[in-house]
Write a protein that holds these residues in place. Structure first.
Motif, PDB file in Angstrom:
ATOM      1  N   PRO A 244     -38.109  33.213 -26.549  1.00 21.47           N
ATOM      2  CA  PRO A 244     -37.409  32.628 -25.393  1.00 21.47           C
ATOM      3  C   PRO A 244     -36.127  33.388 -25.063  1.00 21.47           C
ATOM      4  O   PRO A 244     -35.017  32.874 -25.171  1.00 21.47           O
ATOM      5  N   SER A 245     -36.287  34.615 -24.635  1.00 23.11           N
ATOM      6  CA  SER A 245     -35.154  35.508 -24.409  1.00 23.11           C
ATOM      7  C   SER A 245     -34.497  35.257 -23.055  1.00 23.11           C
ATOM      8  O   SER A 245     -35.172  34.961 -22.063  1.00 23.11           O
ATOM      9  N   ALA A 246     -33.179  35.422 -23.001  1.00 19.67           N
ATOM     10  CA  ALA A 246     -32.444  35.289 -21.742  1.00 19.67           C
ATOM     11  C   ALA A 246     -32.387  36.599 -20.979  1.00 19.67           C
ATOM     12  O   ALA A 246     -31.931  36.634 -19.833  1.00 19.67           O
ATOM     13  N   THR A 247     -32.854  37.683 -21.585  1.00 19.81           N
ATOM     14  CA  THR A 247     -32.760  38.999 -20.953  1.00 19.81           C
ATOM     15  C   THR A 247     -34.082  39.459 -20.352  1.00 19.81           C
ATOM     16  O   THR A 247     -34.170  40.566 -19.828  1.00 19.81           O
ATOM     17  N   ARG A 248     -35.094  38.613 -20.416  1.00 27.53           N
ATOM     18  CA  ARG A 248     -36.396  38.974 -19.853  1.00 27.53           C
ATOM     19  C   ARG A 248     -36.823  37.929 -18.830  1.00 27.53           C
ATOM     20  O   ARG A 248     -36.760  36.726 -19.098  1.00 27.53           O
ATOM     21  N   ILE A 257     -44.665  30.873 -24.212  1.00 34.19           N
ATOM     22  CA  ILE A 257     -43.407  31.157 -24.914  1.00 34.19           C
ATOM     23  C   ILE A 257     -43.312  30.244 -26.132  1.00 34.19           C
ATOM     24  O   ILE A 257     -43.648  29.056 -26.054  1.00 34.19           O
ATOM     25  N   HIS A 258     -42.844  30.788 -27.240  1.00 34.17           N
ATOM     26  CA  HIS A 258     -42.738  30.024 -28.487  1.00 34.17           C
ATOM     27  C   HIS A 258     -41.268  29.918 -28.884  1.00 34.17           C
ATOM     28  O   HIS A 258     -40.567  30.929 -28.929  1.00 34.17           O
ATOM     29  N   SER A 267     -32.111  28.873 -28.210  1.00 39.50           N
ATOM     30  CA  SER A 267     -32.433  28.463 -29.568  1.00 39.50           C
ATOM     31  C   SER A 267     -32.651  26.954 -29.602  1.00 39.50           C
ATOM     32  O   SER A 267     -31.788  26.186 -29.182  1.00 39.50           O
ATOM     33  N   LYS A 268     -33.793  26.533 -30.115  1.00 41.89           N
ATOM     34  CA  LYS A 268     -34.052  25.092 -30.189  1.00 41.89           C
ATOM     35  C   LYS A 268     -33.095  24.408 -31.163  1.00 41.89           C
ATOM     36  O   LYS A 268     -32.756  23.231 -30.987  1.00 41.89           O
ATOM     37  N   TYR A 292     -36.049  29.122 -18.711  1.00 44.10           N
ATOM     38  CA  TYR A 292     -37.241  28.308 -18.437  1.00 44.10           C
ATOM     39  C   TYR A 292     -37.430  27.263 -19.538  1.00 44.10           C
ATOM     40  O   TYR A 292     -37.627  26.069 -19.262  1.00 44.10           O
ATOM     41  N   CYS A 293     -37.333  27.706 -20.794  1.00 48.88           N
ATOM     42  CA  CYS A 293     -37.480  26.777 -21.919  1.00 48.88           C
ATOM     43  C   CYS A 293     -36.338  25.762 -21.951  1.00 48.88           C
ATOM     44  O   CYS A 293     -36.564  24.565 -22.179  1.00 48.88           O
TER      45      CYS A 293
END
Length: 311
Positions: A244-248, A257-258, A267-268, A292-293
């Protein structure tokens, strides 16, 4: 000797879903932990937002005590299932086995047979709109991160040789799998077989330590061995389990996405610790994987439905 896991493939490919357009079953195990139930709602909301229910339904293999905590929705088929570790003494203390063992049951396979494709995944995942038009020809995985040490690669090769087949050199197979329903069922059957072989022959009196040969990722090792025994020439890595990257940005090559363990956004663990509390929903960039996550995890189901309707 190598076992034939494809023996029942023909019977499992018999589709019986009442709606021809519903061709994808999303298979997930839900334990009776507060965090797991919360994570299931993340997956559920992502399916609403991405319109995936136009082609899919959820097969929820669920701890009996968690059933009443799930959404009331006809698009969920709930299969009550006592945790595998509670039924098998050798697995006591290793909860990860439930995400394999609880699926290898005739009632689950019978439900899977109703769909052309199955996505087997974990609760802490998010699907994207790209999955709406994706049809796999073989098994699709993400990347795992368990076999970067030479010791681990050597041990996996030794196990495969001892159990009757040479290793093909394909490592770091991800946790989620998407493919034709018969392929996925055969893969899961093989994965559980290799879980049981590993616990008896490699980890009965040995724990190990990450990132070396380690009991903690036994189910991942078993997945790699199972793929070698089932469909090593009919698989693709890299489609699922994205970070879950913020740069992509989310594109047509990001299906799923995991929420892996990470200290970076999103980060969850930081989410649960309240570290994103000051970020308003309208400040979140939903075009990125992390945003998104974050937005889906933070939003109420009604808000997700309304956003989908206004897109």
């Amino acid at each position: 000797m190598e076992k034939n896991y494809n023996a029942n493939a023909e019977s499992r490919s018999d589709l019986s879903c009442s709606e021809a357009s519903i061709d994808l079953g999303v298979l997930v195990y839900i334990d009776n932990r507060k965090e797991t139930v919360e994570e299931f709602h993340w997956l559920y909301k992502s399916m609403i937002f991405s319109n995936l229910f136009l082609r899919s339904r959820i097969i929820a293999v669920c701890h009996p005590d968690a059933i009443n905590l799930l959404p009331v929705d006809e698009k969920l088929t709930i299969i009550p299932s006592t945790p595998y570790l509670e039924r098998n003494a050798e697995w006591q203390g290793y909860a990860y086995i439930n995400s394999v063992g609880n699926f290898v049951d005739q009632s689950v396979f019978d439900e899977c047979k109703k769909y052309r494709f199955i996505l087997k995944t974990d609760c802490d995942t998010f699907v994207t709109p790209a999955l709406l038009d994706f049809s796999p020809s073989g098994l699709c995985f993400g990347f795992g991160a368990y076999a970067y040490e030479e010791e681990v690669r050597w041990k996996l090769s030794q196990c495969s040789l001892r159990w009757g087949f040479p290793h093909s050199g394909l490592h770091n197979v991800g946790a989620s799998v998407l493919g034709p329903s018969d392929h996925v069922c055969n893969f899961l059957t093989a994965q559980l077989d290799y879980c049981n072989k590993l616990i008896k022959e490699e980890f009965s009196n040995f724990e190990g330590a990450w990132p070396g040969w380690c009991k903690n990722v036994l189910t991942m090792y078993a997945g790699e061995l199972a793929l070698r025994c089932t469909y090593p020439q009919q698989c693709s890595l890299g489609f699922l389990d994205h970070f879950p990257s913020a740069t992509r940005n989310i594109g047509s090559d990001v299906l799923h996405i995991h929420a892996w363990h990470t200290n970076q956004y999103w980060s969850k663990h930081d989410f649960r610790a309240g570290k994103y509390f000051d970020i308003r929903s309208d400040q979140i960039d939903r075009n990125t994987l992390g945003g998104y996550c974050h937005w889906l995890a933070q939003s109420a189901i009604d808000n997700v439905v309304n956003e989908r309707l206004t897109r």
